[in-house]
Design an enzyme around this catalytic site. Structure first.
Site, PDB file in Angstrom:
ATOM      1  N   GLU A 190      -0.198 -10.377 -17.258  1.00  0.00           N
ATOM      2  CA  GLU A 190      -0.355  -9.220 -16.390  1.00  0.00           C
ATOM      3  C   GLU A 190      -1.287  -8.175 -16.993  1.00  0.00           C
ATOM      4  O   GLU A 190      -2.138  -7.611 -16.292  1.00  0.00           O
ATOM      5  CB  GLU A 190       1.011  -8.549 -16.155  1.00  0.00           C
ATOM      6  CG  GLU A 190       1.942  -9.290 -15.220  1.00  0.00           C
ATOM      7  CD  GLU A 190       3.268  -8.559 -15.085  1.00  0.00           C
ATOM      8  OE1 GLU A 190       3.679  -8.305 -13.937  1.00  0.00           O
ATOM      9  OE2 GLU A 190       3.891  -8.247 -16.116  1.00  0.00           O
ATOM     10  N   LYS A 231       4.075 -10.832 -19.287  1.00  0.00           N
ATOM     11  CA  LYS A 231       3.554  -9.514 -19.624  1.00  0.00           C
ATOM     12  C   LYS A 231       2.120  -9.613 -20.170  1.00  0.00           C
ATOM     13  O   LYS A 231       1.267  -8.789 -19.842  1.00  0.00           O
ATOM     14  CB  LYS A 231       4.459  -8.835 -20.660  1.00  0.00           C
ATOM     15  CG  LYS A 231       5.736  -8.289 -20.079  1.00  0.00           C
ATOM     16  CD  LYS A 231       5.461  -7.107 -19.179  1.00  0.00           C
ATOM     17  CE  LYS A 231       6.616  -6.843 -18.225  1.00  0.00           C
ATOM     18  NZ  LYS A 231       6.710  -7.776 -17.109  1.00  0.00           N
ATOM     19  N   TRP A 259      -3.710  -1.829  -1.427  1.00  0.00           N
ATOM     20  CA  TRP A 259      -3.723  -3.131  -2.095  1.00  0.00           C
ATOM     21  C   TRP A 259      -4.165  -4.128  -1.026  1.00  0.00           C
ATOM     22  O   TRP A 259      -3.491  -4.321  -0.017  1.00  0.00           O
ATOM     23  CB  TRP A 259      -2.341  -3.491  -2.631  1.00  0.00           C
ATOM     24  CG  TRP A 259      -2.325  -4.760  -3.435  1.00  0.00           C
ATOM     25  CD1 TRP A 259      -2.654  -4.911  -4.742  1.00  0.00           C
ATOM     26  CD2 TRP A 259      -1.931  -6.058  -2.973  1.00  0.00           C
ATOM     27  NE1 TRP A 259      -2.504  -6.215  -5.129  1.00  0.00           N
ATOM     28  CE2 TRP A 259      -2.062  -6.953  -4.059  1.00  0.00           C
ATOM     29  CE3 TRP A 259      -1.491  -6.572  -1.745  1.00  0.00           C
ATOM     30  CZ2 TRP A 259      -1.764  -8.304  -3.967  1.00  0.00           C
ATOM     31  CZ3 TRP A 259      -1.198  -7.921  -1.638  1.00  0.00           C
ATOM     32  CH2 TRP A 259      -1.333  -8.763  -2.746  1.00  0.00           C
ATOM     33  N   HIS A 293       6.911 -32.625 -25.104  1.00  0.00           N
ATOM     34  CA  HIS A 293       6.653 -33.285 -23.822  1.00  0.00           C
ATOM     35  C   HIS A 293       5.369 -32.782 -23.174  1.00  0.00           C
ATOM     36  O   HIS A 293       5.214 -32.888 -21.960  1.00  0.00           O
ATOM     37  CB  HIS A 293       7.842 -33.088 -22.887  1.00  0.00           C
ATOM     38  CG  HIS A 293       9.111 -33.688 -23.396  1.00  0.00           C
ATOM     39  ND1 HIS A 293       9.341 -35.049 -23.404  1.00  0.00           N
ATOM     40  CD2 HIS A 293      10.202 -33.118 -23.961  1.00  0.00           C
ATOM     41  CE1 HIS A 293      10.534 -35.291 -23.929  1.00  0.00           C
ATOM     42  NE2 HIS A 293      11.075 -34.139 -24.275  1.00  0.00           N
ATOM     43  N   LYS A 338       2.904  -2.585  -7.744  1.00  0.00           N
ATOM     44  CA  LYS A 338       4.266  -2.467  -8.247  1.00  0.00           C
ATOM     45  C   LYS A 338       5.284  -3.047  -7.281  1.00  0.00           C
ATOM     46  O   LYS A 338       6.195  -3.747  -7.666  1.00  0.00           O
ATOM     47  CB  LYS A 338       4.578  -0.991  -8.503  1.00  0.00           C
ATOM     48  CG  LYS A 338       5.949  -0.719  -9.100  1.00  0.00           C
ATOM     49  CD  LYS A 338       6.002  -1.151 -10.546  1.00  0.00           C
ATOM     50  CE  LYS A 338       7.309  -0.788 -11.207  1.00  0.00           C
ATOM     51  NZ  LYS A 338       7.398  -1.344 -12.561  1.00  0.00           N
ATOM     52  N   GLU A 356       9.181 -14.251 -19.754  1.00  0.00           N
ATOM     53  CA  GLU A 356       8.893 -12.855 -19.437  1.00  0.00           C
ATOM     54  C   GLU A 356       7.823 -12.303 -20.386  1.00  0.00           C
ATOM     55  O   GLU A 356       6.924 -11.564 -19.960  1.00  0.00           O
ATOM     56  CB  GLU A 356      10.175 -12.031 -19.524  1.00  0.00           C
ATOM     57  CG  GLU A 356       9.990 -10.526 -19.498  1.00  0.00           C
ATOM     58  CD  GLU A 356       9.352  -9.982 -18.230  1.00  0.00           C
ATOM     59  OE1 GLU A 356       8.992  -8.794 -18.223  1.00  0.00           O
ATOM     60  OE2 GLU A 356       9.210 -10.732 -17.234  1.00  0.00           O
ATOM     61  N   ARG A 365       1.306   1.372  -6.030  1.00  0.00           N
ATOM     62  CA  ARG A 365       1.463   0.450  -4.908  1.00  0.00           C
ATOM     63  C   ARG A 365       0.150  -0.230  -4.527  1.00  0.00           C
ATOM     64  O   ARG A 365       0.144  -1.126  -3.675  1.00  0.00           O
ATOM     65  CB  ARG A 365       2.025   1.188  -3.693  1.00  0.00           C
ATOM     66  CG  ARG A 365       3.383   1.820  -3.927  1.00  0.00           C
ATOM     67  CD  ARG A 365       3.884   2.516  -2.673  1.00  0.00           C
ATOM     68  NE  ARG A 365       4.186   1.557  -1.623  1.00  0.00           N
ATOM     69  CZ  ARG A 365       5.359   0.959  -1.460  1.00  0.00           C
ATOM     70  NH1 ARG A 365       6.343   1.197  -2.296  1.00  0.00           N
ATOM     71  NH2 ARG A 365       5.555   0.113  -0.485  1.00  0.00           N
ATOM     72  N   ASN A 410       0.794   0.019   5.983  1.00  0.00           N
ATOM     73  CA  ASN A 410       1.222  -0.817   4.870  1.00  0.00           C
ATOM     74  C   ASN A 410       1.877  -2.050   5.455  1.00  0.00           C
ATOM     75  O   ASN A 410       2.829  -1.944   6.229  1.00  0.00           O
ATOM     76  CB  ASN A 410       2.226  -0.056   3.986  1.00  0.00           C
ATOM     77  CG  ASN A 410       2.840  -0.943   2.923  1.00  0.00           C
ATOM     78  OD1 ASN A 410       2.225  -1.890   2.459  1.00  0.00           O
ATOM     79  ND2 ASN A 410       4.067  -0.631   2.531  1.00  0.00           N
ATOM     80  N   GLY A 411       1.376  -3.238   5.082  1.00  0.00           N
ATOM     81  CA  GLY A 411       1.963  -4.475   5.589  1.00  0.00           C
ATOM     82  C   GLY A 411       0.903  -5.408   6.142  1.00  0.00           C
ATOM     83  O   GLY A 411      -0.283  -5.296   5.828  1.00  0.00           O
ATOM     84  N   CYS A 443       0.838  -1.190   0.000  1.00  0.00           N
ATOM     85  CA  CYS A 443       0.000   0.000   0.000  1.00  0.00           C
ATOM     86  C   CYS A 443       0.880   1.250   0.000  1.00  0.00           C
ATOM     87  O   CYS A 443       2.083   1.184   0.214  1.00  0.00           O
ATOM     88  CB  CYS A 443      -0.903   0.013   1.229  1.00  0.00           C
ATOM     89  SG  CYS A 443      -1.906  -1.491   1.409  1.00  0.00           S
TER      90      CYS A 443
END
Length: 610
Positions: A490, A487, A74, A506, A605, A483, A27, A98-99, A2
């Site tokens: 996301e 993306k 968040w 496989h 983020k 990666e 955040r 935050n946490g 947050c």
């Protein structure tokens, strides 16, 4: 995770706090709220959803006070809602957090008569402080009283209507920074929230408490013992966080990547001799001697940084000839890793605050092993606590989906591999010069690849119709494929998977039909022929092929619905080039689908909780 902002000073607190929260919305954006002094009480305004919803509510609100706190959330404990939005207020106490308070249920059970208004763990802290204030403590003393009770990772800012000229900030884990001007104090989770007002900041360490009164503050430990303050002057400007004409921060940051690579290189490369030098890394002794003694490298990271570390594994093993292990930080912490003597453990984190990566760093340091951080944010927790330091120098990255940090991390892992090889006498002057020249030429090659922005802008309407995407590559291209898939997941919320191309037979071949798009990374390297064979297998099953290769390649053109040519480059440079079209693909497909590319759902983020 947050974002926290607090302000005490002559400016309108509403404006300062909203500007700060705007800079911190990366955040978290599940809800937002403020508590600002109005008369002798704090007036609280909260809203579910993004910051724009809160700003709309605040349009007509006027506050008479000069003190306030704000928060963008968040969600962890408690669903995203106005009820669970911060600040949390109990009697005259207001807090933002935050946490995670890990023992909140146990502590809540000890307050059977307390009336909780939310489902969060955070509200508990306001109740605990209020209880101590009711017993006669002032705000600062109440905070010191409750600190021994709290277990978990937290950064908290508290205010009291009985002390309208004070704030108390305290932390254990997530970042918290105090910025000071001649007549005001700002507290925030990130310097981005305060660079508009001041560049003079103080980073709180764990178990430190900042007692702010007027335009001054004192720093103590959790027992009240005075501590010296260390001033840091930040070199970011507010303009760095603006879109500069791009429709989204992410697109701006994709186009900034050539400059990010150049900035990562600049401190460590002699452009006249084309040599690499990491002597300023700061191990406390000669860097060459440290690297010469390294017999094994571990790389620990999460998400995009993890994939950068995987590319780094190829760099170090092939160039320096020493074994490398790459771990997801959350797995590394709990698998009881055996780390031999003379190992170097590298921790990659854009923010420098990633909770699992930070915990893994502390675990490794407790065993006396040499550590190296690769971070974008100087003076972040991981940066401060590691033995050696490499900086991405990528500038502010606002888009939640990382771009600049990935290519900067690749650049630094490449330099690290060269430096280790050089320290061990395995890198001749000719080869060093050649590889450094390749790195110095990479930014201009990346500029040419950015031209594919137009292709993906036009192709996005078609691409968004596919059932899913399989990204494939071999060697150092394999982590880049993962990666690229990340993306798309996301940003577009589509099915996308990254595979080692040789693994298709496989299992993944079963997924392929005419509704599946195949993104094949096939640059001209020592695995090119085998990669093309894998591409043939995918095409035979009806997959729609988009291939990315080197130069004018008739073979790949014939096999592909679309072929994208990269400039000829050494295998160590190909990952820097081929990730750009993957980022552009994800960006334009997501934008065509109406997704919020800068703030994708459910993500933040900086992941500062486990």
């Amino acid at each position: 995770m947050c974002g926290i902002v607090g302000y005490l000073g002559p400016e309108d607190p509403k404006d300062v706090i909203i500007n700060g929260l705007k800079a911190l919305e990366y955040r978290g954006y599940d809800s937002a709220g403020v508590a600002i002094l109005d008369g002798d009480q704090f007036k609280r305004v909260r809203a579910q959803g993004k910051l724009t919803n809160l700003k709309e509510k605040l349009k007509t609100q006027v506050f008479s006070g000069h003190l306030g706190i704000g928060h963008t959330r968040w969600a962890t404990h408690g669903a995203p809602s106005e009820r669970n939005a911060h600040p949390h207020c109990v009697k005259g106490i207001s807090i933002v957090h935050n946490g995670i308070i890990e023992n909140y249920q146990e502590l809540r059970d000890e307050l059977p008569n307390a009336e909780f208004q939310s489902d969060t763990d955070s509200e508990l802290v306001a109740h605990l402080i209020s209880k101590e204030v009711d017993a006669g403590e002032d705000l600062y003393s109440a905070v010191l009283k409750i600190l021994p009770q709290l277990t978990g990772a937290y950064s908290i800012l508290a205010v009291s209507s009985d002390q309208p000229d004070e704030m108390v900030a305290f932390k254990n884990g997530p970042p918290l920074i105090v910025g000071q001007t001649p007549d005001s104090v700002i507290v925030a989770s990130d310097v981005q929230a305060m660079v508009k007002y001041t560049k003079n900041v103080y980073y709180l360490e764990d178990d430190q408490v900042a007692h702010i009164k007027g335009h001054e503050f004192r720093l103590t430990d959790r027992t009240g013992r005075p501590l010296e303050k260390t001033l840091t002057v930040v070199d970011w400007s507010p303009e760095q966080a603006e879109k500069q004409g791009y429709p989204h921060f992410m697109l701006k940051e994709i186009f900034e990547q050539p400059r990010a690579v150049a900035a990562a290189l600049e401190p460590h490369v002699n452009t006249e001799t084309h040599s690499v030098n990491l002597n300023d890394v700061g191990f406390g002794k000669d860097t060459t001697a440290v690297l010469a003694g390294v017999e094994r490298v571990f790389v620990v990271a999460c998400g995009t940084s993890y994939y950068a570390g995987m590319v780094g594994e190829y760099y170090v093993e092939r160039l320096a000839g020493i074994p490398v292990e790459v771990d997801i930080a959350s797995e590394f912490r709990y698998r009881h890793p055996v780390i031999p003597k003379n190992s170097l453990v590298v921790f990659i984190s854009q923010s420098g605050e990633t909770a699992d990566t930070l915990a893994a760093l502390r675990q490794v340091k407790s065993e006396g092993v040499t550590t190296l951080s690769i971070c974008n944010v100087k003076r972040s927790s991981i940066d401060r606590e590691a033995d050696g330091h490499l900086y991405m120098n990528a500038g502010i990255e606002i888009g939640v989906a990382s771009t600049k940090a990935f290519v900067a991390s690749l650049t630094l892992m490449n330099l690290l591999a060269l430096a280790i090889a050089k320290s061990k006498g395995q890198l001749g002057l000719g080869l060093e010069k050649e590889l450094v020249q390749d790195l110095l030429g990479a930014p201009s090659q990346m500029e040419t690849v950015l031209a594919y922005d137009k292709f993906f802008n036009e192709a996005a309407e078609t691409l968004k119709g596919y059932r899913g995407f399989l990204y494939m590559g071999r060697g150092a291209n394999y982590p880049v494929a993962m990666e690229g898939a990340l993306k798309l997941k996301e940003l577009a919320y589509m099915h996308a998977e990254g595979y080692a191309a040789g693994e298709m037979k496989h299992g993944p071949l079963a997924l392929i039909d005419e509704t599946m798009a195949i993104i094949m990374l096939a640059p001209s390297d020592d695995l090119y022929e085998k990669t093309v064979s894998n591409l043939e297998e995918a095409k035979a099953r009806g997959g729609v092929i988009i291939s990315i290769g080197t130069g004018d390649n008739d073979k790949l053109k014939g096999l592909s619905a679309h072929y994208l040519a990269l400039p000829p480059a050494h295998w160590t440079i190909n990952p820097l080039l081929e990730v750009i079209p993957l980022q552009l693909l994800a960006y334009h497909v997501a934008d065509a689908m109406g997704r919020d590319v800068d703030q994708p759902r459910n993500l933040a983020k900086s992941v500062t909780v486990e």
